[in-house]
Design a protein around this motif. Structure first.
Motif, PDB file in Angstrom:
ATOM      1  N   ARG A   1     -29.068 -78.094  -5.534  1.00  0.00           N
ATOM      2  CA  ARG A   1     -28.398 -79.303  -6.366  1.00  0.00           C
ATOM      3  C   ARG A   1     -28.901 -78.955  -7.925  1.00  0.00           C
ATOM      4  O   ARG A   1     -28.374 -79.703  -8.794  1.00  0.00           O
ATOM      5  CB  ARG A   1     -29.221 -80.431  -6.188  1.00  0.00           C
ATOM      6  N   GLY A   2     -29.718 -78.085  -8.269  1.00  0.00           N
ATOM      7  CA  GLY A   2     -30.005 -77.812  -9.734  1.00  0.00           C
ATOM      8  C   GLY A   2     -30.821 -78.963 -10.416  1.00  0.00           C
ATOM      9  O   GLY A   2     -30.624 -79.427 -11.439  1.00  0.00           O
ATOM     10  N   ASN A   3     -31.598 -79.686  -9.640  1.00  0.00           N
ATOM     11  CA  ASN A   3     -32.326 -80.870 -10.059  1.00  0.00           C
ATOM     12  C   ASN A   3     -34.015 -80.737  -9.715  1.00  0.00           C
ATOM     13  O   ASN A   3     -34.608 -81.632  -9.515  1.00  0.00           O
ATOM     14  CB  ASN A   3     -32.108 -82.065  -9.242  1.00  0.00           C
ATOM     15  N   THR A   4     -34.182 -79.430  -9.928  1.00  0.00           N
ATOM     16  CA  THR A   4     -35.720 -79.084  -9.738  1.00  0.00           C
ATOM     17  C   THR A   4     -36.634 -78.976 -10.821  1.00  0.00           C
ATOM     18  O   THR A   4     -36.036 -78.527 -12.176  1.00  0.00           O
ATOM     19  CB  THR A   4     -35.993 -77.695  -9.003  1.00  0.00           C
ATOM     20  N   ILE A   5     -37.795 -79.160 -10.985  1.00  0.00           N
ATOM     21  CA  ILE A   5     -38.808 -78.547 -11.821  1.00  0.00           C
ATOM     22  C   ILE A   5     -39.538 -77.561 -11.172  1.00  0.00           C
ATOM     23  O   ILE A   5     -40.286 -77.947 -10.162  1.00  0.00           O
ATOM     24  CB  ILE A   5     -39.666 -79.857 -12.578  1.00  0.00           C
TER      25      ILE A   5
ATOM     26  N   ASN B   1     -31.491 -87.799  -7.187  1.00  0.00           N
ATOM     27  CA  ASN B   1     -30.954 -87.693  -5.843  1.00  0.00           C
ATOM     28  C   ASN B   1     -32.098 -87.594  -4.882  1.00  0.00           C
ATOM     29  O   ASN B   1     -33.119 -87.315  -5.430  1.00  0.00           O
ATOM     30  CB  ASN B   1     -29.997 -86.412  -6.058  1.00  0.00           C
ATOM     31  N   ALA B   2     -31.819 -87.749  -3.825  1.00  0.00           N
ATOM     32  CA  ALA B   2     -32.902 -87.824  -2.674  1.00  0.00           C
ATOM     33  C   ALA B   2     -33.861 -86.791  -2.771  1.00  0.00           C
ATOM     34  O   ALA B   2     -34.903 -87.245  -2.081  1.00  0.00           O
ATOM     35  CB  ALA B   2     -32.140 -88.003  -1.064  1.00  0.00           C
ATOM     36  N   LYS B   3     -33.388 -85.562  -2.905  1.00  0.00           N
ATOM     37  CA  LYS B   3     -34.207 -84.411  -2.837  1.00  0.00           C
ATOM     38  C   LYS B   3     -34.165 -83.495  -3.824  1.00  0.00           C
ATOM     39  O   LYS B   3     -33.236 -83.069  -4.194  1.00  0.00           O
ATOM     40  CB  LYS B   3     -33.920 -83.836  -1.449  1.00  0.00           C
ATOM     41  N   MET B   4     -35.449 -83.034  -4.128  1.00  0.00           N
ATOM     42  CA  MET B   4     -35.316 -81.970  -5.091  1.00  0.00           C
ATOM     43  C   MET B   4     -35.047 -80.616  -4.374  1.00  0.00           C
ATOM     44  O   MET B   4     -35.483 -80.212  -3.422  1.00  0.00           O
ATOM     45  CB  MET B   4     -36.761 -81.678  -5.696  1.00  0.00           C
ATOM     46  N   SER B   5     -33.999 -80.001  -4.891  1.00  0.00           N
ATOM     47  CA  SER B   5     -33.551 -78.925  -4.227  1.00  0.00           C
ATOM     48  C   SER B   5     -32.743 -77.796  -5.071  1.00  0.00           C
ATOM     49  O   SER B   5     -31.892 -78.419  -6.012  1.00  0.00           O
ATOM     50  CB  SER B   5     -32.524 -79.099  -3.128  1.00  0.00           C
ATOM     51  N   LYS B   6     -33.043 -76.587  -4.832  1.00  0.00           N
ATOM     52  CA  LYS B   6     -32.524 -75.592  -5.875  1.00  0.00           C
ATOM     53  C   LYS B   6     -30.919 -75.608  -5.941  1.00  0.00           C
ATOM     54  O   LYS B   6     -30.302 -75.445  -7.035  1.00  0.00           O
ATOM     55  CB  LYS B   6     -33.112 -74.102  -5.463  1.00  0.00           C
TER      56      LYS B   6
ATOM     57  N   PRO C   1     -37.702 -67.206   1.486  1.00  0.00           N
ATOM     58  CA  PRO C   1     -37.591 -66.472   0.303  1.00  0.00           C
ATOM     59  C   PRO C   1     -36.214 -66.709  -0.482  1.00  0.00           C
ATOM     60  O   PRO C   1     -35.353 -65.888  -0.119  1.00  0.00           O
ATOM     61  CB  PRO C   1     -37.874 -65.000   0.430  1.00  0.00           C
ATOM     62  N   THR C   2     -35.893 -67.872  -0.906  1.00  0.00           N
ATOM     63  CA  THR C   2     -34.783 -68.157  -1.689  1.00  0.00           C
ATOM     64  C   THR C   2     -35.014 -68.212  -3.160  1.00  0.00           C
ATOM     65  O   THR C   2     -33.895 -68.274  -3.693  1.00  0.00           O
ATOM     66  CB  THR C   2     -34.100 -69.280  -1.127  1.00  0.00           C
ATOM     67  N   GLY C   3     -36.062 -68.202  -3.550  1.00  0.00           N
ATOM     68  CA  GLY C   3     -36.019 -68.264  -5.157  1.00  0.00           C
ATOM     69  C   GLY C   3     -37.331 -69.068  -5.464  1.00  0.00           C
ATOM     70  O   GLY C   3     -38.265 -69.154  -4.647  1.00  0.00           O
ATOM     71  N   ALA C   4     -37.462 -69.525  -6.780  1.00  0.00           N
ATOM     72  CA  ALA C   4     -38.771 -70.092  -7.095  1.00  0.00           C
ATOM     73  C   ALA C   4     -38.970 -71.358  -6.291  1.00  0.00           C
ATOM     74  O   ALA C   4     -37.994 -72.131  -6.143  1.00  0.00           O
ATOM     75  CB  ALA C   4     -38.531 -70.365  -8.752  1.00  0.00           C
ATOM     76  N   LEU C   5     -40.265 -71.649  -6.384  1.00  0.00           N
ATOM     77  CA  LEU C   5     -40.534 -72.866  -5.657  1.00  0.00           C
ATOM     78  C   LEU C   5     -40.910 -73.748  -6.865  1.00  0.00           C
ATOM     79  O   LEU C   5     -40.976 -73.635  -7.902  1.00  0.00           O
ATOM     80  CB  LEU C   5     -42.115 -72.540  -5.024  1.00  0.00           C
ATOM     81  N   HIS C   6     -40.417 -75.229  -6.288  1.00  0.00           N
ATOM     82  CA  HIS C   6     -40.630 -76.254  -7.406  1.00  0.00           C
ATOM     83  C   HIS C   6     -41.610 -77.199  -7.090  1.00  0.00           C
ATOM     84  O   HIS C   6     -42.338 -77.235  -5.870  1.00  0.00           O
ATOM     85  CB  HIS C   6     -39.210 -76.950  -7.558  1.00  0.00           C
ATOM     86  N   LEU C   7     -41.780 -78.332  -7.827  1.00  0.00           N
ATOM     87  CA  LEU C   7     -42.632 -79.256  -7.386  1.00  0.00           C
ATOM     88  C   LEU C   7     -42.550 -80.103  -6.193  1.00  0.00           C
ATOM     89  O   LEU C   7     -43.601 -80.649  -5.668  1.00  0.00           O
ATOM     90  CB  LEU C   7     -42.560 -80.686  -8.674  1.00  0.00           C
TER      91      LEU C   7
END
Ligand code: TRP
Length: 340
Positions: free
Chosen positions: A207-211, A200-205, A13-19
Protein backbone atom coordinates in the motif's frame (compact mmCIF):
# COMPACT_ATOMS: atom_id res chain seq x y z
CA UNK A 1 21.46 -26.02 33.82
CA UNK A 2 17.82 -26.45 32.92
CA UNK A 3 17.14 -26.40 29.22
CA UNK A 4 15.63 -23.25 27.90
CA UNK A 5 12.38 -23.45 26.01
CA UNK A 6 12.51 -22.71 22.32
CA UNK A 7 11.21 -19.92 20.16
CA UNK A 8 10.78 -20.19 16.45
CA UNK A 9 9.46 -17.30 14.47
CA UNK A 10 9.96 -15.96 11.00
CA UNK A 11 9.40 -13.42 8.33
CA UNK A 12 9.06 -13.45 4.55
CA UNK A 13 11.89 -11.91 2.59
CA UNK A 14 9.85 -9.42 0.61
CA UNK A 15 11.74 -6.21 1.39
CA UNK A 16 12.46 -3.68 4.08
CA UNK A 17 10.78 -4.17 7.45
CA UNK A 18 8.73 -1.34 8.90
CA UNK A 19 7.40 0.03 12.17
CA UNK A 20 4.40 -2.29 11.99
CA UNK A 21 6.71 -5.30 12.05
CA UNK A 22 8.61 -3.75 14.90
CA UNK A 23 5.70 -2.97 17.23
CA UNK A 24 3.78 -6.10 16.23
CA UNK A 25 6.57 -8.63 16.62
CA UNK A 26 10.25 -7.68 16.46
CA UNK A 27 10.19 -5.83 19.73
CA UNK A 28 9.10 -9.06 21.44
CA UNK A 29 11.82 -10.97 19.64
CA UNK A 30 14.50 -8.63 20.97
CA UNK A 31 13.08 -8.77 24.48
CA UNK A 32 12.79 -12.57 24.61
CA UNK A 33 15.80 -13.66 22.61
CA UNK A 34 17.96 -14.54 25.58
CA UNK A 35 15.30 -16.10 27.78
CA UNK A 36 14.70 -18.78 25.17
CA UNK A 37 16.74 -20.78 22.73
CA UNK A 38 15.71 -18.74 19.76
CA UNK A 39 15.47 -19.34 16.01
CA UNK A 40 14.60 -16.54 13.61
CA UNK A 41 13.67 -17.82 10.20
CA UNK A 42 13.89 -16.06 6.86
CA UNK A 43 11.10 -17.91 5.08
CA UNK A 44 12.42 -17.84 1.56
CA UNK A 45 10.06 -20.59 0.40
CA UNK A 46 7.15 -18.47 1.44
CA UNK A 47 6.94 -15.77 -1.16
CA UNK A 48 4.27 -15.42 -3.77
CA UNK A 49 6.37 -14.25 -6.65
CA UNK A 50 9.38 -16.53 -6.89
CA UNK A 51 8.92 -17.34 -10.50
CA UNK A 52 8.67 -13.68 -11.46
CA UNK A 53 11.19 -12.07 -9.25
CA UNK A 54 13.92 -14.23 -7.79
CA UNK A 55 16.36 -11.37 -7.55
CA UNK A 56 14.04 -9.35 -5.37
CA UNK A 57 13.67 -12.30 -2.98
CA UNK A 58 17.45 -12.76 -2.85
CA UNK A 59 18.06 -9.09 -2.12
CA UNK A 60 15.36 -9.14 0.53
CA UNK A 61 17.11 -11.92 2.46
CA UNK A 62 20.00 -9.55 3.10
CA UNK A 63 17.62 -6.71 3.75
CA UNK A 64 15.80 -8.68 6.43
CA UNK A 65 19.04 -9.85 8.05
CA UNK A 66 20.26 -6.24 8.22
CA UNK A 67 16.96 -5.09 9.70
CA UNK A 68 17.18 -7.81 12.34
CA UNK A 69 20.71 -6.86 13.28
CA UNK A 70 19.80 -3.21 13.34
CA UNK A 71 16.96 -3.64 15.85
CA UNK A 72 19.29 -5.57 18.12
CA UNK A 73 18.71 -9.24 17.46
CA UNK A 74 21.85 -11.04 18.56
CA UNK A 75 23.12 -13.43 15.88
CA UNK A 76 25.24 -15.37 18.37
CA UNK A 77 22.82 -15.66 21.28
CA UNK A 78 20.06 -16.55 18.81
CA UNK A 79 20.07 -18.24 15.41
CA UNK A 80 19.24 -16.62 12.07
CA UNK A 81 18.08 -19.36 9.74
CA UNK A 82 17.51 -19.46 5.99
CA UNK A 83 14.57 -21.79 5.44
CA UNK A 84 15.54 -23.27 2.08
CA UNK A 85 18.97 -24.23 3.39
CA UNK A 86 17.51 -26.68 5.88
CA UNK A 87 16.06 -29.40 3.62
CA UNK A 88 14.30 -31.12 6.53
CA UNK A 89 11.65 -28.38 6.34
CA UNK A 90 10.33 -29.85 3.11
CA UNK A 91 10.62 -33.42 4.29
CA UNK A 92 8.69 -32.72 7.47
CA UNK A 93 6.11 -30.62 5.61
CA UNK A 94 5.40 -33.55 3.32
CA UNK A 95 4.62 -35.83 6.25
CA UNK A 96 2.66 -33.20 8.15
CA UNK A 97 0.47 -32.59 5.12
CA UNK A 98 -1.18 -35.89 6.02
CA UNK A 99 -2.44 -34.49 9.31
CA UNK A 100 -3.94 -31.25 8.04
CA UNK A 101 -7.34 -31.52 6.37
CA UNK A 102 -7.77 -29.42 3.21
CA UNK A 103 -10.89 -27.92 4.79
CA UNK A 104 -8.76 -26.40 7.54
CA UNK A 105 -6.54 -24.71 4.99
CA UNK A 106 -9.55 -23.45 3.11
CA UNK A 107 -10.94 -21.87 6.27
CA UNK A 108 -7.66 -20.17 7.18
CA UNK A 109 -8.58 -16.46 7.06
CA UNK A 110 -5.04 -15.23 6.46
CA UNK A 111 -4.49 -17.54 3.52
CA UNK A 112 -7.92 -16.70 2.15
CA UNK A 113 -7.24 -12.98 2.25
CA UNK A 114 -3.83 -13.37 0.65
CA UNK A 115 -5.15 -15.51 -2.17
CA UNK A 116 -8.01 -13.11 -2.80
CA UNK A 117 -5.53 -10.24 -3.00
CA UNK A 118 -3.56 -12.15 -5.63
CA UNK A 119 -6.55 -13.12 -7.72
CA UNK A 120 -8.52 -9.90 -7.37
CA UNK A 121 -5.88 -7.23 -6.82
CA UNK A 122 -6.58 -3.63 -5.87
CA UNK A 123 -6.39 -0.85 -8.45
CA UNK A 124 -3.03 -0.59 -10.10
CA UNK A 125 -1.79 -4.00 -8.99
CA UNK A 126 -1.20 -6.94 -11.20
CA UNK A 127 -3.39 -10.03 -11.07
CA UNK A 128 -1.43 -13.19 -10.29
CA UNK A 129 -2.55 -16.79 -10.36
CA UNK A 130 -1.98 -18.55 -7.02
CA UNK A 131 0.91 -21.03 -7.31
CA UNK A 132 0.45 -24.45 -5.69
CA UNK A 133 3.35 -23.78 -3.34
CA UNK A 134 1.65 -20.62 -2.13
CA UNK A 135 -1.57 -22.44 -1.39
CA UNK A 136 0.27 -24.95 0.77
CA UNK A 137 2.59 -22.51 2.50
CA UNK A 138 0.74 -22.83 5.81
CA UNK A 139 1.80 -26.48 5.87
CA UNK A 140 5.38 -25.34 5.40
CA UNK A 141 4.91 -22.85 8.22
CA UNK A 142 3.64 -25.62 10.48
CA UNK A 143 6.79 -27.50 9.58
CA UNK A 144 8.92 -24.41 10.33
CA UNK A 145 7.53 -24.26 13.84
CA UNK A 146 7.52 -27.97 14.58
CA UNK A 147 10.97 -28.73 13.17
CA UNK A 148 12.81 -27.18 16.14
CA UNK A 149 9.98 -28.36 18.43
CA UNK A 150 9.25 -24.77 19.43
CA UNK A 151 7.24 -23.77 22.49
CA UNK A 152 6.60 -20.13 21.69
CA UNK A 153 5.94 -18.27 18.44
CA UNK A 154 6.01 -14.48 18.79
CA UNK A 155 4.25 -13.09 15.71
CA UNK A 156 1.98 -10.41 14.34
CA UNK A 157 -1.76 -10.86 14.78
CA UNK A 158 -2.30 -12.01 11.19
CA UNK A 159 -0.25 -15.14 11.90
CA UNK A 160 -2.57 -16.53 14.58
CA UNK A 161 -4.50 -18.83 12.20
CA UNK A 162 -1.21 -20.48 11.21
CA UNK A 163 -0.28 -21.09 14.82
CA UNK A 164 -3.69 -22.65 15.36
CA UNK A 165 -3.03 -25.02 12.44
CA UNK A 166 0.31 -25.85 14.00
CA UNK A 167 -1.23 -26.71 17.35
CA UNK A 168 -3.84 -28.88 15.69
CA UNK A 169 -1.22 -30.71 13.65
CA UNK A 170 0.99 -31.29 16.69
CA UNK A 171 -1.99 -32.66 18.65
CA UNK A 172 -2.97 -35.03 15.87
CA UNK A 173 0.55 -36.26 15.32
CA UNK A 174 1.30 -36.77 19.01
CA UNK A 175 -2.01 -38.48 19.58
CA UNK A 176 -1.73 -40.88 16.65
CA UNK A 177 1.96 -41.70 16.96
CA UNK A 178 4.33 -40.51 19.63
CA UNK A 179 4.66 -37.40 21.72
CA UNK A 180 7.19 -35.57 19.56
CA UNK A 181 5.98 -31.97 19.34
CA UNK A 182 5.16 -29.42 22.05
CA UNK A 183 1.93 -27.53 21.31
CA UNK A 184 3.32 -24.09 20.64
CA UNK A 185 1.80 -20.89 22.03
CA UNK A 186 1.47 -17.70 20.02
CA UNK A 187 2.50 -14.33 21.40
CA UNK A 188 1.32 -11.13 19.73
CA UNK A 189 3.18 -7.83 20.16
CA UNK A 190 2.20 -4.70 22.04
CA UNK A 191 0.58 -3.09 19.00
CA UNK A 192 -1.26 -5.86 17.21
CA UNK A 193 -1.88 -3.84 14.08
CA UNK A 194 -0.32 -0.49 13.30
CA UNK A 195 -2.29 1.71 10.92
CA UNK A 196 -0.52 2.94 7.79
CA UNK A 197 0.60 6.55 7.30
CA UNK A 198 -2.44 7.01 5.03
CA UNK A 199 -4.77 6.14 7.89
CA UNK A 200 -5.51 2.75 6.32
CA UNK A 201 -6.08 -0.27 8.52
CA UNK A 202 -2.63 -1.74 8.17
CA UNK A 203 0.89 -0.65 7.42
CA UNK A 204 1.95 -2.64 4.40
CA UNK A 205 4.51 -2.30 1.68
CA UNK A 206 2.08 -2.99 -1.13
CA UNK A 207 0.00 0.00 0.00
CA UNK A 208 3.04 2.28 0.13
CA UNK A 209 2.05 3.53 3.59
CA UNK A 210 5.00 2.37 5.65
CA UNK A 211 7.71 3.96 7.73
CA UNK A 212 10.68 1.64 7.32
CA UNK A 213 13.19 0.76 9.99
CA UNK A 214 15.94 1.89 7.67
CA UNK A 215 14.40 5.25 6.73
CA UNK A 216 16.75 8.14 7.46
CA UNK A 217 15.66 11.12 9.56
CA UNK A 218 14.72 13.26 6.55
CA UNK A 219 12.58 10.47 5.09
CA UNK A 220 10.76 9.96 8.38
CA UNK A 221 10.14 13.67 8.64
CA UNK A 222 8.77 13.82 5.11
CA UNK A 223 6.51 10.78 5.61
CA UNK A 224 5.15 12.12 8.89
CA UNK A 225 4.41 15.53 7.31
CA UNK A 226 2.25 13.76 4.73
CA UNK A 227 0.52 11.53 7.23
CA UNK A 228 -3.22 11.41 7.39
CA UNK A 229 -4.25 13.26 10.56
CA UNK A 230 -8.01 12.97 10.67
CA UNK A 231 -10.74 15.05 8.99
CA UNK A 232 -9.84 18.64 8.10
CA UNK A 233 -9.80 21.01 11.07
CA UNK A 234 -9.04 24.66 11.71
CA UNK A 235 -5.70 25.07 13.48
CA UNK A 236 -7.23 25.78 16.88
CA UNK A 237 -10.34 23.67 16.47
CA UNK A 238 -10.83 20.87 19.01
CA UNK A 239 -10.81 17.41 17.47
CA UNK A 240 -11.58 13.80 18.21
CA UNK A 241 -8.51 11.91 19.38
CA UNK A 242 -9.94 8.68 17.93
CA UNK A 243 -10.14 10.22 14.46
CA UNK A 244 -6.48 11.16 14.35
CA UNK A 245 -4.08 8.24 13.80
CA UNK A 246 -1.11 10.39 14.84
CA UNK A 247 -2.21 9.56 18.38
CA UNK A 248 -2.05 5.85 17.66
CA UNK A 249 1.56 6.33 16.70
CA UNK A 250 2.31 8.44 19.77
CA UNK A 251 0.65 5.77 21.91
CA UNK A 252 2.79 3.16 20.23
CA UNK A 253 6.15 4.89 20.32
CA UNK A 254 6.26 7.93 22.62
CA UNK A 255 7.88 6.92 25.91
CA UNK A 256 6.44 9.98 27.70
CA UNK A 257 2.90 8.71 28.22
CA UNK A 258 1.98 11.61 30.53
CA UNK A 259 2.85 14.12 27.85
CA UNK A 260 0.76 12.20 25.32
CA UNK A 261 -2.17 12.11 27.73
CA UNK A 262 -1.84 15.89 28.15
CA UNK A 263 -1.81 16.43 24.39
CA UNK A 264 -4.91 14.30 23.97
CA UNK A 265 -6.65 16.35 26.61
CA UNK A 266 -5.74 19.64 24.93
CA UNK A 267 -6.64 18.25 21.53
CA UNK A 268 -10.19 17.52 22.63
CA UNK A 269 -10.63 20.81 24.53
CA UNK A 270 -8.77 23.63 22.89
CA UNK A 271 -7.37 21.96 19.77
CA UNK A 272 -3.73 21.30 18.95
CA UNK A 273 -2.38 22.03 15.48
CA UNK A 274 -1.44 18.90 13.59
CA UNK A 275 1.99 20.39 13.03
CA UNK A 276 2.68 20.24 16.76
CA UNK A 277 1.68 16.57 16.85
CA UNK A 278 3.64 15.75 13.75
CA UNK A 279 6.79 17.50 14.92
CA UNK A 280 6.60 15.56 18.14
CA UNK A 281 6.04 12.28 16.33
CA UNK A 282 8.98 12.92 14.01
CA UNK A 283 11.22 13.46 17.01
CA UNK A 284 9.88 10.38 18.81
CA UNK A 285 10.36 8.12 15.80
CA UNK A 286 13.82 9.40 15.02
CA UNK A 287 14.86 8.86 18.65
CA UNK A 288 13.66 5.26 18.32
CA UNK A 289 15.29 4.66 14.98
CA UNK A 290 18.66 6.31 15.67
CA UNK A 291 20.22 3.33 17.45
CA UNK A 292 18.91 1.06 14.67
CA UNK A 293 20.53 3.29 12.07
CA UNK A 294 23.85 3.14 13.87
CA UNK A 295 23.87 -0.65 14.09
CA UNK A 296 22.76 -0.91 10.50
CA UNK A 297 25.62 1.28 9.30
CA UNK A 298 28.04 -0.88 11.27
CA UNK A 299 26.87 -4.08 9.59
CA UNK A 300 26.42 -2.57 6.15
CA UNK A 301 30.11 -1.82 6.23
CA UNK A 302 30.82 -5.43 7.25
CA UNK A 303 28.56 -7.62 5.12
CA UNK A 304 30.68 -10.75 5.68
CA UNK A 305 29.54 -10.58 9.31
CA UNK A 306 25.94 -10.69 8.10
CA UNK A 307 26.71 -13.74 6.00
CA UNK A 308 28.40 -15.43 8.96
CA UNK A 309 25.32 -14.79 11.10
CA UNK A 310 23.13 -16.50 8.54
CA UNK A 311 25.48 -19.42 8.09
CA UNK A 312 26.06 -20.05 11.78
CA UNK A 313 22.37 -19.89 12.63
CA UNK A 314 21.37 -22.11 9.73
CA UNK A 315 23.96 -24.66 10.82
CA UNK A 316 22.59 -24.69 14.36
CA UNK A 317 19.10 -25.33 12.99
CA UNK A 318 20.40 -28.20 10.85
CA UNK A 319 21.48 -30.03 13.99
CA UNK A 320 18.06 -29.82 15.63
CA UNK A 321 16.39 -30.59 12.32
CA UNK A 322 18.22 -33.90 12.07
CA UNK A 323 17.37 -34.70 15.67
CA UNK A 324 13.66 -34.01 15.13
CA UNK A 325 13.57 -36.02 11.91
CA UNK A 326 15.06 -38.98 13.78
CA UNK A 327 12.16 -38.71 16.23
CA UNK A 328 9.66 -38.41 13.38
CA UNK A 329 11.15 -41.39 11.57
CA UNK A 330 10.90 -43.38 14.74
CA UNK A 331 7.29 -42.29 15.37
CA UNK A 332 6.18 -43.02 11.79
CA UNK A 333 8.17 -46.23 11.59
CA UNK A 334 10.09 -44.98 8.60
CA UNK A 335 13.11 -47.15 9.24
CA UNK A 336 11.04 -50.13 8.22
CA UNK A 337 13.60 -51.63 5.88
CA UNK A 338 15.55 -52.58 8.99
CA UNK A 339 12.99 -55.28 9.60
CA UNK A 340 14.79 -57.84 7.43
N1 TRP B 1 4.06 -16.16 7.51
C1 TRP B 1 4.99 -15.29 8.15
C2 TRP B 1 4.82 -13.87 7.57
O1 TRP B 1 4.16 -13.70 6.60
C3 TRP B 1 6.41 -15.71 8.02
C4 TRP B 1 6.72 -17.05 8.61
C5 TRP B 1 7.19 -18.13 7.91
C6 TRP B 1 6.60 -17.48 9.96
N2 TRP B 1 7.40 -19.18 8.74
C7 TRP B 1 7.06 -18.83 10.00
C8 TRP B 1 6.18 -16.86 11.14
C9 TRP B 1 7.07 -19.55 11.18
C10 TRP B 1 6.20 -17.60 12.32
C11 TRP B 1 6.63 -18.94 12.34
O2 TRP B 1 5.40 -12.94 8.09
Amino acid sequence: MTERKRILTGIRPTGALHLGHYAGALENWVRLQHDYETYFLIADYQVSDYADDIKRVRDAVWEVALDWLSVGLDPEGSSFVIESMVPEHTELATWLGWFLPVAMLERNPTLKAEMAAMEEPEEGQERKPVPVAFYTYPVMQVSNILLPRAHLVPVGEDQLPHIELTRETARRFNHRFKEVFPEPEALVGRVARLVGTDGNAKMSKSRGNTIDLKDDAATVSRKVKRMYAGPPRELDEPGNVQDNPIFLYLDAFDPDTDAVAGLKDDYGKSGVPNKVLKDRLTQVLNDRLDPFRERRAYYEARMPLVRESLEAGTNRMRIIARETMEMVRDALDLNYLGKY
